[in-house]
Scaffold this motif. Structure first.
Motif, short mmCIF file in Angstrom:
data_model
loop_
_atom_site.label_atom_id
_atom_site.label_comp_id
_atom_site.label_asym_id
_atom_site.label_seq_id
_atom_site.Cartn_x
_atom_site.Cartn_y
_atom_site.Cartn_z
N THR A 1 -65.22 4.80 -20.32
CA THR A 1 -63.79 4.53 -20.45
C THR A 1 -63.57 3.03 -20.51
O THR A 1 -64.12 2.28 -19.70
CB THR A 1 -63.03 5.11 -19.24
N ARG A 2 -62.82 2.59 -21.49
CA ARG A 2 -62.48 1.16 -21.57
C ARG A 2 -61.37 0.87 -20.56
O ARG A 2 -60.37 1.60 -20.51
CB ARG A 2 -62.03 0.81 -22.98
N VAL A 3 -61.53 -0.20 -19.77
CA VAL A 3 -60.57 -0.53 -18.72
C VAL A 3 -59.95 -1.90 -19.01
O VAL A 3 -60.65 -2.86 -19.31
CB VAL A 3 -61.24 -0.56 -17.33
N VAL A 4 -58.62 -1.96 -18.92
CA VAL A 4 -57.88 -3.21 -19.07
C VAL A 4 -57.05 -3.42 -17.80
O VAL A 4 -56.27 -2.54 -17.41
CB VAL A 4 -56.97 -3.20 -20.30
N LEU B 1 -61.49 -3.91 5.13
CA LEU B 1 -62.52 -3.24 4.35
C LEU B 1 -63.85 -3.94 4.51
O LEU B 1 -63.90 -5.15 4.77
CB LEU B 1 -62.13 -3.20 2.87
N PRO B 2 -64.97 -3.23 4.36
CA PRO B 2 -66.30 -3.85 4.51
C PRO B 2 -66.45 -5.04 3.56
O PRO B 2 -66.18 -4.94 2.36
CB PRO B 2 -67.27 -2.72 4.13
N GLY B 3 -66.88 -6.17 4.12
CA GLY B 3 -67.08 -7.36 3.30
C GLY B 3 -65.81 -8.14 3.05
O GLY B 3 -65.87 -9.22 2.45
N ALA B 4 -64.66 -7.63 3.47
CA ALA B 4 -63.36 -8.29 3.28
C ALA B 4 -63.20 -8.84 1.87
O ALA B 4 -63.00 -10.03 1.66
CB ALA B 4 -63.18 -9.41 4.31
N PRO B 5 -63.29 -7.95 0.84
CA PRO B 5 -63.14 -8.44 -0.54
C PRO B 5 -61.69 -8.80 -0.85
O PRO B 5 -60.77 -8.41 -0.12
CB PRO B 5 -63.59 -7.22 -1.37
N SER B 6 -61.51 -9.52 -1.92
CA SER B 6 -60.13 -9.73 -2.39
C SER B 6 -59.65 -8.45 -3.05
O SER B 6 -60.44 -7.59 -3.45
CB SER B 6 -60.07 -10.89 -3.38
N ALA B 7 -58.34 -8.30 -3.18
CA ALA B 7 -57.78 -7.12 -3.83
C ALA B 7 -58.28 -7.00 -5.26
O ALA B 7 -58.57 -5.90 -5.75
CB ALA B 7 -56.25 -7.17 -3.79
N TYR B 8 -58.42 -8.15 -5.93
CA TYR B 8 -58.88 -8.13 -7.32
C TYR B 8 -60.36 -7.74 -7.40
O TYR B 8 -60.75 -6.95 -8.27
CB TYR B 8 -58.67 -9.50 -7.97
N ASP B 9 -61.19 -8.27 -6.50
CA ASP B 9 -62.62 -7.95 -6.53
C ASP B 9 -62.84 -6.46 -6.28
O ASP B 9 -63.71 -5.84 -6.90
CB ASP B 9 -63.37 -8.77 -5.49
N ARG B 10 -62.08 -5.88 -5.37
CA ARG B 10 -62.22 -4.44 -5.12
C ARG B 10 -61.85 -3.64 -6.36
O ARG B 10 -62.56 -2.71 -6.76
CB ARG B 10 -61.35 -4.02 -3.94
N LEU B 11 -60.72 -4.00 -6.99
CA LEU B 11 -60.28 -3.27 -8.17
C LEU B 11 -61.26 -3.48 -9.33
O LEU B 11 -61.55 -2.54 -10.09
CB LEU B 11 -58.88 -3.73 -8.58
N LEU B 12 -61.79 -4.68 -9.46
CA LEU B 12 -62.75 -4.95 -10.53
C LEU B 12 -64.02 -4.13 -10.35
O LEU B 12 -64.59 -3.61 -11.33
CB LEU B 12 -63.09 -6.45 -10.56
N ALA B 13 -64.47 -3.97 -9.11
CA ALA B 13 -65.64 -3.14 -8.84
C ALA B 13 -65.35 -1.68 -9.18
O ALA B 13 -66.21 -0.97 -9.73
CB ALA B 13 -66.06 -3.28 -7.38
N GLN B 14 -64.14 -1.21 -8.86
CA GLN B 14 -63.76 0.16 -9.22
C GLN B 14 -63.73 0.33 -10.74
O GLN B 14 -64.17 1.35 -11.28
CB GLN B 14 -62.39 0.50 -8.62
N ALA B 15 -63.21 -0.67 -11.43
CA ALA B 15 -63.14 -0.61 -12.89
C ALA B 15 -64.53 -0.65 -13.51
O ALA B 15 -64.81 0.03 -14.51
CB ALA B 15 -62.30 -1.77 -13.42
N ALA B 16 -65.44 -1.44 -12.91
CA ALA B 16 -66.79 -1.57 -13.46
C ALA B 16 -67.57 -0.27 -13.37
O ALA B 16 -68.55 -0.08 -14.11
CB ALA B 16 -67.54 -2.68 -12.72
N ALA B 17 -67.16 0.65 -12.48
CA ALA B 17 -67.81 1.96 -12.42
C ALA B 17 -67.52 2.77 -13.68
O ALA B 17 -68.26 3.69 -14.01
CB ALA B 17 -67.33 2.72 -11.18
N GLU C 1 -67.82 -3.95 -18.61
CA GLU C 1 -67.17 -5.20 -18.96
C GLU C 1 -65.66 -5.01 -19.04
O GLU C 1 -65.07 -5.08 -20.14
CB GLU C 1 -67.71 -5.74 -20.28
N PRO C 2 -64.99 -4.76 -17.93
CA PRO C 2 -63.54 -4.58 -17.97
C PRO C 2 -62.84 -5.87 -18.42
O PRO C 2 -63.32 -6.98 -18.15
CB PRO C 2 -63.18 -4.22 -16.54
N THR C 3 -61.72 -5.72 -19.07
CA THR C 3 -60.95 -6.85 -19.57
C THR C 3 -59.76 -7.11 -18.66
O THR C 3 -59.03 -6.18 -18.31
CB THR C 3 -60.45 -6.58 -21.00
N THR C 4 -59.56 -8.36 -18.28
CA THR C 4 -58.38 -8.76 -17.50
C THR C 4 -57.53 -9.68 -18.35
O THR C 4 -58.02 -10.67 -18.91
CB THR C 4 -58.79 -9.48 -16.21
#
Length: 535
Positions: A2-5, A34-50, A54-57
Motif C-alpha cells: 500500500t502506498r502511504v502519504v 510508550l517504549p523508547g519515548a518516540p515522537s508522534a511522527y516517528d511512531r506514525l512513520l514506523a506504522q506507515a513503513a509496515a 518509503e512513505p511520502t510526507t
C-alpha cells in the motif's frame, strides 16, 4: 503493498487553541509513556513503513527538516494547492492502493489494518455528531421542530468536532456530501478525521480532482483539510466513499504535548488486542456459529496463534475430527452416534478457528483458502457416508438401501446449492454497479447532487428492486435477521442439525432433516438469485 502519504500540514484553527498553547509539529511531540519515548511522527512513520518501505510526507518548507528521516521521502509544499498537486504527483501511475494519514495522528495499528483491509473501494474515517443529552431537571426549553432534510438549506458548517469542522453529511454506509469554506452542505452531521484509503482503481480520479481542486484553492479557508477536499472531489466524481468510525479502537489528532499526554492516557484504556481478536470473527456468521461457537472459539484462535500454529494446521485438525466423526457414526451404535455428534461439533469449531487464526495472526494464503473451502465439503460428505454405513451396520433399516438413497439425495441437493452459490457470486462480481450522480466542483450548493441521489433512490425502489429493498429493510428486526440467516441452512446449522438428530434419533431422521431444510434453503436461495438477476 500500500502506498502511504502523510500530510504534514494540519488545517488552520477553527476551534480554541490546543492544550498547552500553540500547535506543535508531530516531530516535536514526545510520546513519553510508550517504549523508547518516540515522537508522534516517528511512531506514525514506523506504522506507515509496515505498509510502504518509503512513505511520502508532504510538509511546509520550514518544517521539512524536522520530518527528514533515514527512510521515507519528504516533499515540500507551500500551501494547500501545493499539497494537492504533490499528492496527485505521488499517486500518478501507482499500481498499489493508497492510504492517506495526517502526520499528527495517534492511532492503533489495528485500526490502520482494518481501514486498509476494508472491502470498500474508498473509505474514510469519520466522527459523528453526538446527540445532546437532555437534562430532565432543567426547565423546558422552547421546542424547535427540525426542518426535514429535503427542505433544509445548505450551509457552511461552523460547528466543531475534536477541532475539525463539522462539514460532512454521512448516511448509513457512505458519505453523502462534504462541505468546505466555499461548498455548502445540507445538514452536516459528522467530521472527517483524516485517514482515507483508496483502491488503486480510484487513483486516476483522485489525481484528476486533486489538480482541479488545487486550481480552486483560493476559494478555500485555512481550516479546510486536504482529506476533506479530496473526499469532496471523489464524491462529486461519482465515487462511493464508505465511512467508518473508530468503534473500539483509538484515533486522535494531537496538536500539542499536553494533548498528546491526554490522548496517551485515554489510549491506554483501550484493549487493542481484544479489538483485534473480535475483528478475527466474521461479522456475517449464522445464528448457531454466532451464539454457540464464536463466543469462545476466538480465544482458542488466540491461544493457537500465540503458540505458532498456522491456519493450515488448524484446518488439518478440523479434517481429522471430521473423519473421526464419520468413523464414530459408522459403528452404528448409540454411543458411536453420540461420539460422532460431539466430534462433528468440534470439527466445526476448529473449522471456524482456522479462519480466526488467519485473521488474528494475519497469515493468509491461497492454499489455506482452497483447503478450507474444499475440505468443508469433504468432511460433510464423509459424515454422510459414515451415517449411511452406520445405518447399514446396525441392521435397524434392513439392508440400508433406503438410507443410502436419502444420503445420495442429501449429497446431490447440497452440491447443487453450492454450485448455485458459487456461480451466482462469480456472475454478480462481473455486474457493473449503478453509477452515482456527479456534480461539478465549481458548484457551491450540494442540492443538485442530493436531488439526483433522491431520483436515483426513487428509481431503484420500484418493481422487483423495490421488493428486494423492502426485504432488506426488514432485516433491521432481530427476529427477521436471524430467520434469514438460518433459512439458507449455512454450514453451522447443517452440522448442528446432523449432531442433534444423529445423537437423539437415527440416520434416517438426520437425512430427512437435511433434505427438507436443504430443499427449503435451495428454493429460498434460488428465488432470491433470480429476483436479484432480474432487478
Amino acid at each position: 503493498m500500500t502506498r502511504v502519504v502523510l500530510l504534514g500540514a494540519p488545517p488552520g484553527p477553527i476551534s480554541p487553541p490546543p492544550l498547552g498553547g500553540q500547535p506543535a509539529l508531530p516531530a516535536d511531540i514526545t510520546l513519553q509513556s510508550l517504549p523508547g519515548a518516540p515522537s508522534a511522527y516517528d511512531r506514525l512513520l514506523a506504522q506507515a513503513a509496515a505498509l510502504d518501505p518509503e512513505p511520502t510526507t508532504i510538509a511546509r518548507p520550514g518544517d521539512a527538516a524536522a520530518y527528514q528521516r533515514p527512510y521515507g521521502r519528504v516533499v515540500q509544499s507551500r500551501d494547500v494547492a501545493g499539497d494537492l498537486r504533490a499528492l496527485a504527483d505521488a499517486v500518478e501511475g501507482a499500481e498499489e492502493n493508497l492510504l492517506i494519514l495526517p502526520a499528527d495522528s495517534l492511532v492503533h495499528d489495528e485500526l490502520i489494518y482494518q481501514i486498509t483491509k476494508a472491502k470498500r473501494g474508498a473509505i474514510a474515517l469519520v466522527v459523528r455528531q453526538q446527540r445532546e443529552e437532555v437534562d430532565e431537571n432543567a426547565p423546558p426549553a422552547e421546542e424547535t421542530e427540525e426542518v426535514p432534510i429535503e427542505e433544509a438549506e445548505p450551509e457552511i458548517g461552523e460547528k466543531v468536532i475534536e477541532g475539525l469542522p463539522q462539514r460532512t453529511r454521512i448516511g448509513r454506509s457512505r458519505i453523502v456530501s462534504v462541505g468546505t469554506a466555499y461548498h455548502a452542505v445540507t445538514r452536516p452531521n459528522a467530521a472527517l478525521l483524516g485517514p482515507l484509503h483508496l483502491h488503486q482503481r480510484h487513483l486516476p480520479t483522485l489525481a484528476e480532482v486533486a489538480r482541479e481542486l488545487a486550481d480552486m484553492a483560493h476559494l478555500f479557508g485555512p481550516e479546510d483539510d486536504v482529506t476533506e477536499l479530496l473526499v469532496l472531489g471523489l464524491i462529486r466524481r461519482g465515487v462511493s466513499v464508505g465511512r467508518r468510525g473508530r468503534r473500539d479502537l483509538f484515533f486522535r489528532r494531537i496538536r500539542s504535548q499536553a494533548e498528546a499526554d491526554e490522548a496517551l492516557a485515554e489510549m491506554a484504556g483501550y484493549n487493542e488486542d481484544r479489538a483485534r481478536l473480535n475483528n478475527a470473527v466474521k461479522g456475517a456468521d449464522g445464528f448457531f456459529t454466532t451464539f454457540f461457537v464464536s463466543t469462545y472459539s476466538r480465544f482458542i484462535a488466540r491461544w493457537a496463534a500465540r503458540r505458532g500454529l498456522t491456519p493450515n494446521q488448524v484446518t488439518l485438525i478440523s479434517i481429522a475430527l471430521g473423519l473421526l466423526s464419520a468413523g464414530a457414526f459408522a459403528t452404528g451404535t448409540r454411543w458411536g452416534a453420540v461420539a460422532g455428534a460431539v466430534l462433528i461439533y468440534f470439527a466445526f469449531v476448529f473449522d471456524c478457528v482456522d479462519g480466526q487464526v488467519a485473521r488474528y495472526a494475519r497469515k493468509f494464503g491461497v492454499l489455506g483458502a482452497w483447503l478450507d473451502a474444499t475440505f468443508d465439503r469433504f468432511k460433510e460428505y464423509a459424515v454422510f457416508v459414515g451415517l449411511a454405513v452406520g445405518a447399514t451396520v446396525s441392521g435397524q433399516f434392513g439392508d440400508g438401501e433406503g438410507v443410502w438413497t436419502l444420503a445420495l439425495v442429501a449429497v446431490a441437493l447440497q452440491s447443487v446449492k453450492h454450485l448455485l452459490d458459487f456461480s451466482f457470486g462469480a456472475a454478480n462480481r462481473r455486474k457493473a454497479p449503478v453509477p452515482l450522480p456527479t456534480l461539478d466542483l465549481t458548484v457551491a450548493d450540494d442540492r443538485p447532487l442530493r436531488e439526483a441521489l433522491e431520483q436515483r433512490r426513487a428509481s431503484r425502489n420500484t418493481g422487483v428492486r423495490g421488493l428486494l429493498k423492502l426485504w432488506t429493510k426488514a432485516g433491521k428486526f432481530r427476529l427477521v435477521h436471524w430467520a434469514r440467516k438460518m433459512i439458507v441452512f449455512p454450514i453451522g446449522e447443517r452440522f448442528a442439525a446432523i449432531a442433534i438428530t444423529a445423537a437423539f434419533f437415527n440416520p434416517r431422521v438426520t437425512f430427512l432433516t437435511l433434505i427438507v431444510w436443504g430443499g427449503i434453503a435451495a428454493t429460498y436461495t434460488l428465488t432470491g438469485r433470480l429476483l436479484r438477476s432480474l432487478a
